[in-house]
Motif scaffolding. Structure first.
Motif, PDB file in Angstrom:
ATOM      1  N   ILE A   1       8.523 -49.818  37.287  1.00 18.00           N
ATOM      2  CA  ILE A   1       9.664 -50.597  37.764  1.00 18.00           C
ATOM      3  C   ILE A   1      10.464 -51.150  36.591  1.00 18.00           C
ATOM      4  O   ILE A   1      11.684 -50.999  36.518  1.00 18.00           O
ATOM      5  CB  ILE A   1       9.188 -51.740  38.687  1.00 18.00           C
ATOM      6  CG1 ILE A   1       8.606 -51.155  39.987  1.00 18.00           C
ATOM      7  CG2 ILE A   1      10.341 -52.692  39.005  1.00 18.00           C
ATOM      8  CD1 ILE A   1       7.887 -52.176  40.841  1.00 18.00           C
ATOM      9  N   TRP A   2       9.766 -51.754  35.627  1.00 14.88           N
ATOM     10  CA  TRP A   2      10.480 -52.378  34.509  1.00 14.88           C
ATOM     11  C   TRP A   2      11.125 -51.348  33.595  1.00 14.88           C
ATOM     12  O   TRP A   2      12.228 -51.568  33.076  1.00 14.88           O
ATOM     13  CB  TRP A   2       9.537 -53.277  33.707  1.00 14.88           C
ATOM     14  CG  TRP A   2       9.402 -54.620  34.343  1.00 14.88           C
ATOM     15  CD1 TRP A   2       8.348 -55.089  35.067  1.00 14.88           C
ATOM     16  CD2 TRP A   2      10.392 -55.648  34.371  1.00 14.88           C
ATOM     17  NE1 TRP A   2       8.617 -56.351  35.535  1.00 14.88           N
ATOM     18  CE2 TRP A   2       9.855 -56.722  35.134  1.00 14.88           C
ATOM     19  CE3 TRP A   2      11.660 -55.772  33.841  1.00 14.88           C
ATOM     20  CZ2 TRP A   2      10.550 -57.892  35.362  1.00 14.88           C
ATOM     21  CZ3 TRP A   2      12.362 -56.944  34.068  1.00 14.88           C
ATOM     22  CH2 TRP A   2      11.804 -57.986  34.808  1.00 14.88           C
ATOM     23  N   TYR A   3      10.470 -50.216  33.408  1.00 12.76           N
ATOM     24  CA  TYR A   3      11.071 -49.179  32.551  1.00 12.76           C
ATOM     25  C   TYR A   3      12.390 -48.708  33.152  1.00 12.76           C
ATOM     26  O   TYR A   3      13.388 -48.552  32.456  1.00 12.76           O
ATOM     27  CB  TYR A   3      10.104 -48.011  32.389  1.00 12.76           C
ATOM     28  CG  TYR A   3      10.647 -46.927  31.488  1.00 12.76           C
ATOM     29  CD1 TYR A   3      10.712 -47.118  30.114  1.00 12.76           C
ATOM     30  CD2 TYR A   3      11.111 -45.725  32.010  1.00 12.76           C
ATOM     31  CE1 TYR A   3      11.223 -46.143  29.281  1.00 12.76           C
ATOM     32  CE2 TYR A   3      11.631 -44.747  31.190  1.00 12.76           C
ATOM     33  CZ  TYR A   3      11.676 -44.959  29.824  1.00 12.76           C
ATOM     34  OH  TYR A   3      12.196 -43.995  29.005  1.00 12.76           O
ATOM     35  N   GLN A   4      12.392 -48.489  34.470  1.00 16.77           N
ATOM     36  CA  GLN A   4      13.614 -48.050  35.125  1.00 16.77           C
ATOM     37  C   GLN A   4      14.655 -49.165  35.159  1.00 16.77           C
ATOM     38  O   GLN A   4      15.842 -48.931  34.948  1.00 16.77           O
ATOM     39  CB  GLN A   4      13.304 -47.585  36.553  1.00 16.77           C
ATOM     40  CG  GLN A   4      14.492 -46.926  37.240  1.00 16.77           C
ATOM     41  CD  GLN A   4      14.955 -45.681  36.515  1.00 16.77           C
ATOM     42  OE1 GLN A   4      14.137 -44.902  36.031  1.00 16.77           O
ATOM     43  NE2 GLN A   4      16.261 -45.502  36.418  1.00 16.77           N
ATOM     44  N   LEU A   5      14.221 -50.386  35.425  1.00 17.90           N
ATOM     45  CA  LEU A   5      15.141 -51.512  35.460  1.00 17.90           C
ATOM     46  C   LEU A   5      15.869 -51.694  34.134  1.00 17.90           C
ATOM     47  O   LEU A   5      17.072 -51.947  34.104  1.00 17.90           O
ATOM     48  CB  LEU A   5      14.396 -52.797  35.820  1.00 17.90           C
ATOM     49  CG  LEU A   5      14.089 -53.038  37.297  1.00 17.90           C
ATOM     50  CD1 LEU A   5      13.222 -54.275  37.465  1.00 17.90           C
ATOM     51  CD2 LEU A   5      15.369 -53.189  38.108  1.00 17.90           C
TER      52      LEU A   5
END
Length: 372
Positions: free
Chosen positions: A307-311
């Protein structure tokens, strides 16, 4: 003497955005929250450069002469180290705890961080990349090269194959990581945010760390707010955790990659700042929900890492879009400016440009008043 560096937000800022019926609010929420040209990918892709090194390592000859000499020198300090109980950080490749190093000459003590590397069987399967002795080799080697660099956390000692079979690295101890500072103060304390001049200070300090890495041909693959440590008394931010470095170094590509990692750090800071900006906070919250759904639709794990990598990739565009269409500029100007100049090859030129546009205001050691 520096003036207070964390600005307080006026109580009137953002009030017109609290009402969800505001047409501007609907405009932002209604817009696509993910750049469709950018595929949702598994975080494993972010690790590929490090994982691919497993194939390289077996073909390399590791000259351990300098490291062995440093380890032998470190033995004299071993009995002067006291390890505190409890982890400061539990990472994939090692655990970090605090301790003290006693100087028997003047009976003084120095606070230290003690990193104990994990063996392969203690590391999650998809992270089992390098044998612990090779990982230890590259981390110590990198830190020895970066000795006396003011924006790099300094190596104090290293111990290999102690009685319990551990590999330990002893480092100077920072006051707090930028990530913890954001979570503890900026996100939890009402009416506090990082100003443009605070962000400029963070950029400058991190860029100076990257300059040091480039000088010694070290490509740090894990630059994030958790690995940027604040030293309040020194008024420095120092880059730590060289457990993930690229074995092959390319001056242009490595420098650009490290600068883009810094851009992600600024995204993290702005996301934290958004807690005091109701409309942006809601926009980013909706983005996170939609990204989770897209990960699931693509049959990818909806892990916090994914999630954080994509965000981080999508936040960049959304933050710039929001900045261009809103009156709030407390913490967007510096981000936008750095985003525009990041591709300049000479990092010192970037630092000079930022110096001309912003003042540098170091982060202040605040007193935490929230619930613990």
């Amino acid at each position: 003497m520096h003036t207070p560096t964390i600005n307080t937000v006026s109580n009137t800022i953002g009030c017109s955005w609290v009402n969800n019926t505001n047409p501007e609010y609907k405009k932002y929420i209604a817009q696509p929250t993910i750049n469709q040209r950018q595929p949702v990918i598994d975080f494993n892709a972010a690790k590929n450069q490090f994982i691919a090194q497993k194939k390289i390592v077996n073909r390399l000859k590791h000259n351990t002469t300098e490291i062995d000499a440093f380890i032998n020198k470190s033995k004299a300090l071993e009995t002067n180290i006291t390890v505190h109980k409890g982890y400061l950080k539990d990472g994939y490749f090692g655990n970090v705890t605090t301790g003290v190093l006693k100087n028997i000459t003047n009976n003084s003590v120095q606070n230290i961080a003690i990193k104990t590397l994990k063996n392969l069987d203690e590391i999650p399967d998809d992270y089992q990349v390098l044998p612990v002795n090779i990982s230890f080799f590259y981390e110590v080697k990198s830190l020895l090269k970066l000795k006396n660099q003011s924006n790099i956390v300094q190596l104090i000692a290293a111990f290999k194959n102690m009685e319990e079979g551990a590999h330990r690295i002893i480092l100077e101890l920072g006051d707090i990581s930028l990530s913890s500072y954001n979570d503890k103060f900026v996100a939890n304390e009402p009416n506090i945010f990082l100003s443009n001049d605070n962000l400029a200070y963070i950029i400058k300090e991190a860029l100076l760390a990257i300059v040091a890495c480039i000088k010694y041909k070290i490509h740090h693959l894990d630059i994030h707010c958790g690995n940027l440590l604040i030293f309040f008394q020194q008024q420095k931010i120092k880059l730590s955790d060289f457990g993930m470095v690229a074995i092959n170094y390319n001056r242009r590509k490595s420098a650009l990659n490290m600068k883009h990692q810094l851009l992600f750090c600024l995204c993290e800071c702005i996301v934290t700042n958004s807690k005091n900006n109701p409309i942006l906070n809601e926009v980013l919250t909706v983005m996170k929900v939609n990204i989770t759904q897209q990960l699931q639709q693509n049959k990818l794990p909806a892990t916090e890492e994914n999630i954080w990598y994509q965000l981080h990739n999508d936040y960049k565009d959304k933050i710039l879009e929001y900045r261009a269409n809103n009156q709030f500029s407390e913490y967007f100007l510096c981000f936008e400016y750095f985003h525009d100049v990041i591709n300049i090859a000479d990092i010192n030129s970037i630092i000079n440009l930022i110096s001309d546009k912003f003042s540098y205001k170091p982060l202040t050691n605040l007193v935490y008043t929230g619930s613990r």
